[in-house]
Write a protein that holds these residues in place. Structure first.
Motif, PDB file in Angstrom:
ATOM      1  N   THR A  84      -9.988   3.366   1.039  1.00 14.62           N
ATOM      2  CA  THR A  84     -10.051   4.649   2.306  1.00 14.62           C
ATOM      3  C   THR A  84      -9.185   4.026   3.425  1.00 14.62           C
ATOM      4  O   THR A  84      -9.751   2.869   3.799  1.00 14.62           O
ATOM      5  N   ALA A  85      -8.556   4.618   3.945  1.00 12.33           N
ATOM      6  CA  ALA A  85      -7.311   4.255   4.952  1.00 12.33           C
ATOM      7  C   ALA A  85      -8.047   4.079   6.306  1.00 12.33           C
ATOM      8  O   ALA A  85      -7.637   2.990   7.043  1.00 12.33           O
ATOM      9  N   GLY A  86      -9.370   4.477   6.556  1.00 12.20           N
ATOM     10  CA  GLY A  86      -9.878   4.322   7.772  1.00 12.20           C
ATOM     11  C   GLY A  86     -10.588   3.061   7.989  1.00 12.20           C
ATOM     12  O   GLY A  86     -11.069   2.533   8.663  1.00 12.20           O
ATOM     13  N   THR A  87     -10.825   2.415   6.775  1.00 15.23           N
ATOM     14  CA  THR A  87     -11.238   1.055   6.443  1.00 15.23           C
ATOM     15  C   THR A  87     -10.315  -0.137   7.041  1.00 15.23           C
ATOM     16  O   THR A  87     -10.897  -1.454   6.738  1.00 15.23           O
ATOM     17  N   LEU A  88      -8.994   0.301   6.746  1.00 15.07           N
ATOM     18  CA  LEU A  88      -8.099  -0.716   7.172  1.00 15.07           C
ATOM     19  C   LEU A  88      -8.182  -1.097   8.300  1.00 15.07           C
ATOM     20  O   LEU A  88      -8.467  -0.416   9.324  1.00 15.07           O
ATOM     21  N   LEU A 114       0.950  -1.053  -0.017  1.00 14.79           N
ATOM     22  CA  LEU A 114      -0.038  -0.214  -0.009  1.00 14.79           C
ATOM     23  C   LEU A 114       0.993   1.364  -0.080  1.00 14.79           C
ATOM     24  O   LEU A 114       1.806   1.370   0.706  1.00 14.79           O
ATOM     25  N   SER A 115       0.499   2.188  -0.950  1.00 13.42           N
ATOM     26  CA  SER A 115       1.445   3.365  -0.613  1.00 13.42           C
ATOM     27  C   SER A 115       1.176   4.125   0.547  1.00 13.42           C
ATOM     28  O   SER A 115       0.061   4.058   1.170  1.00 13.42           O
ATOM     29  N   ALA A 116       2.008   5.202   0.646  1.00 12.39           N
ATOM     30  CA  ALA A 116       1.703   5.867   1.906  1.00 12.39           C
ATOM     31  C   ALA A 116       0.396   6.961   1.453  1.00 12.39           C
ATOM     32  O   ALA A 116       0.251   7.207   0.419  1.00 12.39           O
ATOM     33  N   PRO A 117      -0.445   6.904   2.511  1.00 12.52           N
ATOM     34  CA  PRO A 117      -1.645   7.816   2.273  1.00 12.52           C
ATOM     35  C   PRO A 117      -1.671   9.000   2.066  1.00 12.52           C
ATOM     36  O   PRO A 117      -0.792   9.767   2.445  1.00 12.52           O
ATOM     37  N   VAL A 118      -2.660   9.660   1.270  1.00  9.84           N
ATOM     38  CA  VAL A 118      -2.919  11.079   1.066  1.00  9.84           C
ATOM     39  C   VAL A 118      -4.218  11.441   1.508  1.00  9.84           C
ATOM     40  O   VAL A 118      -5.061  10.683   1.398  1.00  9.84           O
ATOM     41  N   ALA A 119      -4.225  12.662   1.973  1.00  6.77           N
ATOM     42  CA  ALA A 119      -5.790  13.147   2.279  1.00  6.77           C
ATOM     43  C   ALA A 119      -6.054  14.105   1.218  1.00  6.77           C
ATOM     44  O   ALA A 119      -5.463  15.034   0.804  1.00  6.77           O
ATOM     45  N   CYS A 120      -7.121  13.637   0.676  1.00 11.75           N
ATOM     46  CA  CYS A 120      -7.732  14.408  -0.406  1.00 11.75           C
ATOM     47  C   CYS A 120      -8.978  15.356   0.229  1.00 11.75           C
ATOM     48  O   CYS A 120      -9.824  14.990   0.737  1.00 11.75           O
ATOM     49  N   ALA A 170     -11.030  12.764   2.575  1.00  9.87           N
ATOM     50  CA  ALA A 170     -10.876  11.390   2.555  1.00  9.87           C
ATOM     51  C   ALA A 170      -9.339  10.970   2.686  1.00  9.87           C
ATOM     52  O   ALA A 170      -8.598  11.866   1.842  1.00  9.87           O
ATOM     53  N   VAL A 171      -8.888  10.146   3.409  1.00  9.31           N
ATOM     54  CA  VAL A 171      -7.517   9.548   3.359  1.00  9.31           C
ATOM     55  C   VAL A 171      -7.366   8.378   2.614  1.00  9.31           C
ATOM     56  O   VAL A 171      -8.120   7.088   3.260  1.00  9.31           O
ATOM     57  N   MET A 172      -6.585   8.187   1.615  1.00  9.60           N
ATOM     58  CA  MET A 172      -6.694   6.970   0.757  1.00  9.60           C
ATOM     59  C   MET A 172      -5.300   6.603   0.749  1.00  9.60           C
ATOM     60  O   MET A 172      -4.176   7.428   0.478  1.00  9.60           O
ATOM     61  N   ALA A 173      -5.043   5.201   0.565  1.00  8.93           N
ATOM     62  CA  ALA A 173      -3.892   4.522   0.238  1.00  8.93           C
ATOM     63  C   ALA A 173      -3.950   3.758  -1.120  1.00  8.93           C
ATOM     64  O   ALA A 173      -5.083   3.182  -1.044  1.00  8.93           O
ATOM     65  N   SER A 174      -2.907   3.746  -1.948  1.00  8.34           N
ATOM     66  CA  SER A 174      -3.118   2.984  -3.303  1.00  8.34           C
ATOM     67  C   SER A 174      -2.449   1.626  -3.349  1.00  8.34           C
ATOM     68  O   SER A 174      -1.384   1.314  -2.539  1.00  8.34           O
ATOM     69  N   CYS A 175      -2.820   0.576  -4.098  1.00  9.13           N
ATOM     70  CA  CYS A 175      -2.300  -0.483  -4.320  1.00  9.13           C
ATOM     71  C   CYS A 175      -2.658  -0.965  -5.873  1.00  9.13           C
ATOM     72  O   CYS A 175      -3.528  -0.332  -6.445  1.00  9.13           O
ATOM     73  N   ALA A 176      -1.935  -1.985  -6.321  1.00  8.41           N
ATOM     74  CA  ALA A 176      -2.444  -2.364  -7.807  1.00  8.41           C
ATOM     75  C   ALA A 176      -3.732  -3.264  -7.550  1.00  8.41           C
ATOM     76  O   ALA A 176      -4.113  -3.893  -6.651  1.00  8.41           O
ATOM     77  N   ASP A 177      -4.672  -2.711  -8.814  1.00  9.16           N
ATOM     78  CA  ASP A 177      -5.657  -3.401  -8.641  1.00  9.16           C
ATOM     79  C   ASP A 177      -5.857  -4.793  -8.555  1.00  9.16           C
ATOM     80  O   ASP A 177      -6.675  -5.329  -7.890  1.00  9.16           O
ATOM     81  N   ALA A 178      -4.984  -5.460  -8.904  1.00 12.64           N
ATOM     82  CA  ALA A 178      -4.819  -6.964  -9.060  1.00 12.64           C
ATOM     83  C   ALA A 178      -4.439  -7.416  -7.818  1.00 12.64           C
ATOM     84  O   ALA A 178      -4.767  -8.558  -7.595  1.00 12.64           O
ATOM     85  N   ASP A 179      -4.004  -6.708  -6.851  1.00 12.67           N
ATOM     86  CA  ASP A 179      -3.665  -6.926  -5.508  1.00 12.67           C
ATOM     87  C   ASP A 179      -4.714  -6.734  -4.502  1.00 12.67           C
ATOM     88  O   ASP A 179      -4.564  -7.140  -3.298  1.00 12.67           O
TER      89      ASP A 179
END
Length: 132
Positions: A95-99, A24-30, A43-52
């Motif tokens: 969304t990072a808060g759902t992790l 997961l990438s370091a999250p950004v606040a949008c 919203a604070v979100m972290a990204s990953c490869a869709d396939a992951d």
């Protein structure tokens, strides 16, 4: 700071549960108005490869096209805001808060900072931009 092992997460009611197998990438606040309307704040979100991204339980997972190329995933049962996806990309944002905690992640930046609501300030020294 990226989290190498990914993690697991869920919506508020637990009906949609997911696993991130890759990093997961370091999250950004949008701070854009669309994120504010879907989350009630920024919203604070972290990204990953869709396939992951594996949806382990997700019968009520629904997708809403918030613009011509963007869709947002949410739980139709509890309304939980879970995912953001650009149709032309192989990356998905969680969304990072759902992790599940601990996440091991650290906020890295603020995007669309100039669009933030007027009831709060951004009080840290992280990088800011008024665009993506």
């Amino acid at each position: 700071m990226a989290k190498a092992g990914g993690g697991e997460g869920a919506c508020l009611c637990g009906a949609v549960r997911y696993r991130v197998r890759g990093a997961l990438s370091a999250p950004v606040a949008c701070h854009c108005s669309q994120c504010a309307r879907t989350s009630g704040h920024h919203a604070v979100m972290a990204s990953c490869a869709d396939a992951d991204l594996d949806i382990m339980a997700g019968d009520p997972l629904r997708w809403y096209a918030s613009s011509p190329s963007v869709k947002r995933g949410f739980c139709a049962q509890c309304g939980g805001n879970l995912f953001w996806k650009d149709a032309g990309s192989d990356v998905i944002y969680v969304t990072a808060g759902t992790l599940d905690r601990p996440t091991g992640l650290k906020l890295s930046a603020h995007i669309f900072a100039g669009s933030r609501a007027d009831y709060y300030d951004i009080d840290d020294e992280l990088p800011r931009s008024d665009a993506w």
